[in-house]
Enzyme design. Structure first.
Site, PDB file in Angstrom:
ATOM      1  N   HIS A 159      32.740  57.384  47.480  1.00  0.00           N
ATOM      2  CA  HIS A 159      34.063  56.762  47.369  1.00  0.00           C
ATOM      3  C   HIS A 159      33.995  55.229  47.413  1.00  0.00           C
ATOM      4  CE1 HIS A 159      38.202  55.849  49.235  1.00  0.00           C
ATOM      5  NE2 HIS A 159      38.342  55.971  47.928  1.00  0.00           N
TER       6      HIS A 159
ATOM      7  N   HIS B 295      45.068  54.477  42.680  1.00  0.00           N
ATOM      8  CA  HIS B 295      44.469  55.802  42.463  1.00  0.00           C
ATOM      9  C   HIS B 295      45.211  56.590  41.382  1.00  0.00           C
ATOM     10  CE1 HIS B 295      42.816  54.945  46.518  1.00  0.00           C
ATOM     11  NE2 HIS B 295      41.789  55.651  46.097  1.00  0.00           N
TER      12      HIS B 295
ATOM     13  N   ARG C 252      45.082  38.881  42.255  1.00  0.00           N
ATOM     14  CA  ARG C 252      44.227  39.982  42.670  1.00  0.00           C
ATOM     15  C   ARG C 252      44.599  40.336  44.107  1.00  0.00           C
ATOM     16  NH1 ARG C 252      42.239  44.390  43.759  1.00  0.00           N
ATOM     17  NH2 ARG C 252      40.084  44.932  43.262  1.00  0.00           N
TER      18      ARG C 252
ATOM     19  N   CYS D 205      37.401  35.946  40.318  1.00  0.00           N
ATOM     20  CA  CYS D 205      37.107  37.221  40.967  1.00  0.00           C
ATOM     21  C   CYS D 205      35.725  37.686  40.522  1.00  0.00           C
ATOM     22  CB  CYS D 205      38.154  38.260  40.584  1.00  0.00           C
ATOM     23  SG  CYS D 205      37.901  39.837  41.421  1.00  0.00           S
TER      24      CYS D 205
ATOM     25  N   TYR E 287      31.834  43.628  46.707  1.00  0.00           N
ATOM     26  CA  TYR E 287      31.477  42.245  46.384  1.00  0.00           C
ATOM     27  C   TYR E 287      30.036  41.906  46.753  1.00  0.00           C
ATOM     28  CZ  TYR E 287      36.466  41.940  45.573  1.00  0.00           C
ATOM     29  OH  TYR E 287      37.734  42.174  45.105  1.00  0.00           O
TER      30      TYR E 287
HETATM   31  C1  HEM Z   1      39.048  52.944  45.659  1.00  0.00           C
HETATM   32  C2  HEM Z   1      38.917  57.615  44.371  1.00  0.00           C
HETATM   33  C3  HEM Z   1      41.110  58.828  48.562  1.00  0.00           C
HETATM   34  C4  HEM Z   1      41.411  54.120  49.733  1.00  0.00           C
HETATM   35  C5  HEM Z   1      38.874  54.109  44.935  1.00  0.00           C
HETATM   36  C6  HEM Z   1      38.360  54.158  43.589  1.00  0.00           C
HETATM   37  C7  HEM Z   1      38.296  55.468  43.239  1.00  0.00           C
HETATM   38  C8  HEM Z   1      38.799  56.239  44.340  1.00  0.00           C
HETATM   39  C9  HEM Z   1      37.790  56.031  41.909  1.00  0.00           C
HETATM   40  C10 HEM Z   1      38.017  52.933  42.721  1.00  0.00           C
HETATM   41  C11 HEM Z   1      39.296  52.534  42.047  1.00  0.00           C
HETATM   42  C12 HEM Z   1      39.234  51.256  41.222  1.00  0.00           C
HETATM   43  O1  HEM Z   1      38.657  50.254  41.694  1.00  0.00           O
HETATM   44  O2  HEM Z   1      39.827  51.260  40.118  1.00  0.00           O
HETATM   45  C13 HEM Z   1      39.468  58.350  45.401  1.00  0.00           C
HETATM   46  C14 HEM Z   1      39.561  59.796  45.424  1.00  0.00           C
HETATM   47  C15 HEM Z   1      40.150  60.143  46.599  1.00  0.00           C
HETATM   48  C16 HEM Z   1      40.450  58.900  47.326  1.00  0.00           C
HETATM   49  C17 HEM Z   1      39.087  60.735  44.315  1.00  0.00           C
HETATM   50  C18 HEM Z   1      40.440  61.560  47.018  1.00  0.00           C
HETATM   51  C19 HEM Z   1      40.176  62.035  48.180  1.00  0.00           C
HETATM   52  C20 HEM Z   1      41.451  57.658  49.201  1.00  0.00           C
HETATM   53  C21 HEM Z   1      42.257  57.553  50.403  1.00  0.00           C
HETATM   54  C22 HEM Z   1      42.351  56.220  50.716  1.00  0.00           C
HETATM   55  C23 HEM Z   1      41.593  55.486  49.729  1.00  0.00           C
HETATM   56  C24 HEM Z   1      42.896  58.729  51.139  1.00  0.00           C
HETATM   57  C25 HEM Z   1      43.083  55.506  51.811  1.00  0.00           C
HETATM   58  C26 HEM Z   1      43.410  56.045  52.965  1.00  0.00           C
HETATM   59  C27 HEM Z   1      40.705  53.422  48.780  1.00  0.00           C
HETATM   60  C28 HEM Z   1      40.401  52.006  48.873  1.00  0.00           C
HETATM   61  C29 HEM Z   1      39.705  51.666  47.713  1.00  0.00           C
HETATM   62  C30 HEM Z   1      39.603  52.884  46.914  1.00  0.00           C
HETATM   63  C31 HEM Z   1      40.756  51.086  50.035  1.00  0.00           C
HETATM   64  C32 HEM Z   1      39.121  50.306  47.344  1.00  0.00           C
HETATM   65  C33 HEM Z   1      40.184  49.544  46.665  1.00  0.00           C
HETATM   66  C34 HEM Z   1      39.836  48.096  46.448  1.00  0.00           C
HETATM   67  O3  HEM Z   1      38.802  47.799  45.828  1.00  0.00           O
HETATM   68  O4  HEM Z   1      40.626  47.296  46.895  1.00  0.00           O
HETATM   69  N1  HEM Z   1      39.148  55.390  45.367  1.00  0.00           N
HETATM   70  N2  HEM Z   1      40.010  57.848  46.556  1.00  0.00           N
HETATM   71  N3  HEM Z   1      41.079  56.395  48.815  1.00  0.00           N
HETATM   72  N4  HEM Z   1      40.195  53.929  47.601  1.00  0.00           N
HETATM   73 FE1  HEM Z   1      40.092  55.872  47.103  1.00  0.00          FE
HETATM   74  N1  MTE Z   2      43.283  37.758  50.513  1.00  0.00           N
HETATM   75  C1  MTE Z   2      44.021  38.750  51.042  1.00  0.00           C
HETATM   76  N2  MTE Z   2      44.586  38.585  52.247  1.00  0.00           N
HETATM   77  N3  MTE Z   2      44.172  39.927  50.381  1.00  0.00           N
HETATM   78  C2  MTE Z   2      43.592  40.138  49.152  1.00  0.00           C
HETATM   79  O1  MTE Z   2      43.766  41.217  48.571  1.00  0.00           O
HETATM   80  N4  MTE Z   2      42.121  39.228  47.383  1.00  0.00           N
HETATM   81  C3  MTE Z   2      40.943  38.373  47.238  1.00  0.00           C
HETATM   82  C4  MTE Z   2      41.268  36.928  47.570  1.00  0.00           C
HETATM   83  N5  MTE Z   2      41.991  36.846  48.814  1.00  0.00           N
HETATM   84  C5  MTE Z   2      42.794  39.104  48.592  1.00  0.00           C
HETATM   85  C6  MTE Z   2      42.692  37.897  49.313  1.00  0.00           C
HETATM   86  C7  MTE Z   2      40.318  38.414  45.931  1.00  0.00           C
HETATM   87  S1  MTE Z   2      39.277  39.725  45.626  1.00  0.00           S
HETATM   88  C8  MTE Z   2      40.461  37.389  45.029  1.00  0.00           C
HETATM   89  S2  MTE Z   2      39.612  37.393  43.581  1.00  0.00           S
HETATM   90  C9  MTE Z   2      41.382  36.260  45.293  1.00  0.00           C
HETATM   91  O2  MTE Z   2      42.055  36.401  46.534  1.00  0.00           O
HETATM   92  C10 MTE Z   2      42.429  36.178  44.204  1.00  0.00           C
HETATM   93  O3  MTE Z   2      43.305  35.125  44.450  1.00  0.00           O
HETATM   94  P1  MTE Z   2      44.635  34.984  43.583  1.00  0.00           P
HETATM   95  O4  MTE Z   2      45.387  36.270  43.666  1.00  0.00           O
HETATM   96  O5  MTE Z   2      45.361  33.816  44.151  1.00  0.00           O
HETATM   97  O6  MTE Z   2      44.183  34.728  42.161  1.00  0.00           O
HETATM   98 MO    MO Z   3      38.272  39.454  43.679  1.00  0.00          MO
END
Ligand code: HEM
Ligand code: MTE
Ligand code: MO
Length: 464
Positions: free
Chosen positions: A40, A65, A137, A184, A319
């Protein structure tokens, strides 16, 4: 195939740990996601929050998601269906209801959280990106902050916590303006996804923008808090954006960068001469010039200094750059350092791939930038896929050596001969350390889809 077995919510609830397998529901379907836990992108602990229950309340917040590629992954783990007698999940309020309005010209990559970039043709129109077009972002909803009640908490060198209002910051420290580009790590990920999917947010060439940031130097605030220029460690930042489990956005930078009198790290309350917009961190954000955008924490609430990097997911489990050989099965996040300074980058903003070009005069435009304050010294452009090259004309403000925080815009006037069927436009930049960009994406592809700085290519068919 045969019909899926039917379960009650109570039966699903029994599967809430690794040992009992981890089941979740979405709509009326039941999934066993145990084998996905380690894969994940958001981390194992996040899925465990939903273990035994419904995904909906969590995905209301992490709504990225609700895209086809994520739902496809989920479908592959389907093991059953909920009994039709089970009442549906109560619907949850929209955590994004308080997000600010945005300019409709932005190309939206995900709506909730809001991730968007300016259209290609707009990127290089202005040296300072107008704030409405500055890429956005966000990982979470935009927090609503009352500027009068706002306090910045700074842990001082004696372990006490200083509490500074906006007025304290503006009164006690000198104001500085820094023109800096923010990029980013995922900029241009779409080109990596096209080669092999990273299952992550596809950015075009627009996850990069430039602004004049106004605020106080982080260095001045740290000195006020008792830190010395020679001190070792990391400066950790926390934002006010948080999820239901209390996870906040956080990141850190080396203390050395923060204390460097030529580092220009800012706590900004202004963007392009105006109050910081909500999407960009109102009322206060960090701007770390020359460093990946992820460290420029928005809606800054807390600064602390310690021997270790921030424990945040986005510092430790995202990152970072890996070899193309590393897969989700083999990745060891402790093995790679967090991305800080970024490599040299450039892209073609005009013509865009769908532009109609005819023989005659053609202007090619774009941007170029490098991390660590390295200046862009040259941009080479080819119209024939890299067989022959010409130097582009660079524009941009004069910057101090080693402190070139802002991009260069560039353009090349060329003439397209009659009879030309296709243009294969390529650009590549060179920075002041003579770093160049790799020619293709393949050798730098990585599971996180970060650090794509391959030569940018735009193929265009020429009309009559
Ligand atoms: C990111 C799948 C459950 C929190 C992702 C991503 C996928 C994914 C494919 C990448 C998305 C992208 O960057 O476009 C799944 C699947 C789940 C699941 C199949 C099924 C169980 C959850 C749950 C949570 C969660 C329950 C929160 C409680 C997150 C977070 C990220 C993420 C925080 C990273 C997002 C970021 O980069 O800011 N997930 N997810 N996920 N997911 Fe899930
Ligand atoms: N700061 C907070 N608190 N929350 C966020 O989601 N995103 C970060 C950073 N600071 C983020 C953050 C990321 S990944 C990037 S690339 C830059 O903020 C984007 O800044 P902008 O939205 O002003 O272009
Ligand atoms: Mo970013």
């Amino acid at each position: 195939g045969p019909p899926f077995p039917v379960f009650t919510r109570q039966e699903v609830a029994c599967h809430h740990s690794d040992a009992d397998r981890v089941w979740v529901t979405y709509g009326s379907d039941v999934f066993d996601v145990t084998d996905f836990l380690e894969l994940h992108p958001g981390g194992k602990s996040k899925i465990l929050l939903a273990a035994g229950g419904a995904l909906e309340p969590f995905w209301a917040l992490y709504a990225m998601h609700k895209q086809e590629h994520v739902l496809e992954i989920l479908q592959s783990y389907k093991v059953g269906e909920l009994s039709p007698e089970e009442p549906p999940q109560p619907s949850v309020g929209d955590p994004y209801a308080e997000d600010p309005p945005r300019h409709p010209a932005l190309k939206i990559n995900t709506l909730k959280p809001f991730n968007a970039e300016p259209p290609s043709e707009v990127i290089a129109e202005n040296y300072l990106t107008p704030s409405p077009f500055f890429f956005k972002r966000n990982h979470l909803p935009v927090p609503l902050v009352d500027p009068a009640a706002y306090r910045l908490h700074v842990q001082d060198a004696c372990g006490r916590t200083l509490s500074l209002s906006l007025r304290d910051l503006k009164r006690s420290f000198r104001k500085h303006d820094v023109v800096a580009t923010v990029q980013c790590a995922g900029n241009r990920r779409a080109e990596m996804n096209a080669l092999q999917s990273t299952n992550r947010l596809g950015w075009g060439i627009g996850a990069i923008s430039t602004a004049c940031w106004g605020g106080v130097l982080l260095r001045d605030v740290l000195v006020h808090a008792g830190y010395q220029p020679g001190d070792e460690g990391h400066v950790c930042f926390e934002g006010l954006d948080r999820d239901q489990s209390g996870t906040v956005y956080g990141a850190s930078i080396p203390l050395k960068k923060a204390m460097n009198p030529e580092g220009d790290v800012l706590l900004a309350y202004e963007m392009n001469g105006e109050e910081l917009p909500r999407d960009h961190g109102f009322p206060l954000r960090v701007v770390v010039p020359g460093t990946v955008g992820a460290r420029s924490v928005k809606w800054l609430t807390r600064i602390s200094v310690g021997p270790e990097e921030s424990k945040s997911h986005w510092q430790r489990k995202d990152y970072k750059g890996f070899s193309p050989a590393v897969t989700w099965d083999t990745v060891d996040f402790s093995k790679a350092p967090s991305i800080q300074e970024m490599p040299v980058q450039s892209a073609i903003t005009e013509p865009s791939p769908d532009a109609s070009v005819t023989p005659g005069e053609l202007t090619v435009k774009g941007y170029a930038w490098s991390g660590g304050g390295r200046n862009v010294i040259r941009v080479d452009v080819s119209l024939d896929g890299g067989k022959s090259w010409r130097e582009a004309e660079l524009t941009g403000e004069e910057q101090l050596p080693g402190r070139a925080w802002a991009w260069k815009l560039w353009q090349l006037k060329a003439s397209v001969p009659t009879g030309t069927k296709q243009l294969n436009i390529v650009c590549k930049a060179v920075d002041s350390s003579y770093n160049e960009q790799p020619d293709t994406v393949g050798p730098i592809w990585n599971i996180l889809g970060v650090l794509n700085n391959a030569w940018h290519r735009v193929r265009i068919s020429v009309g009559e």
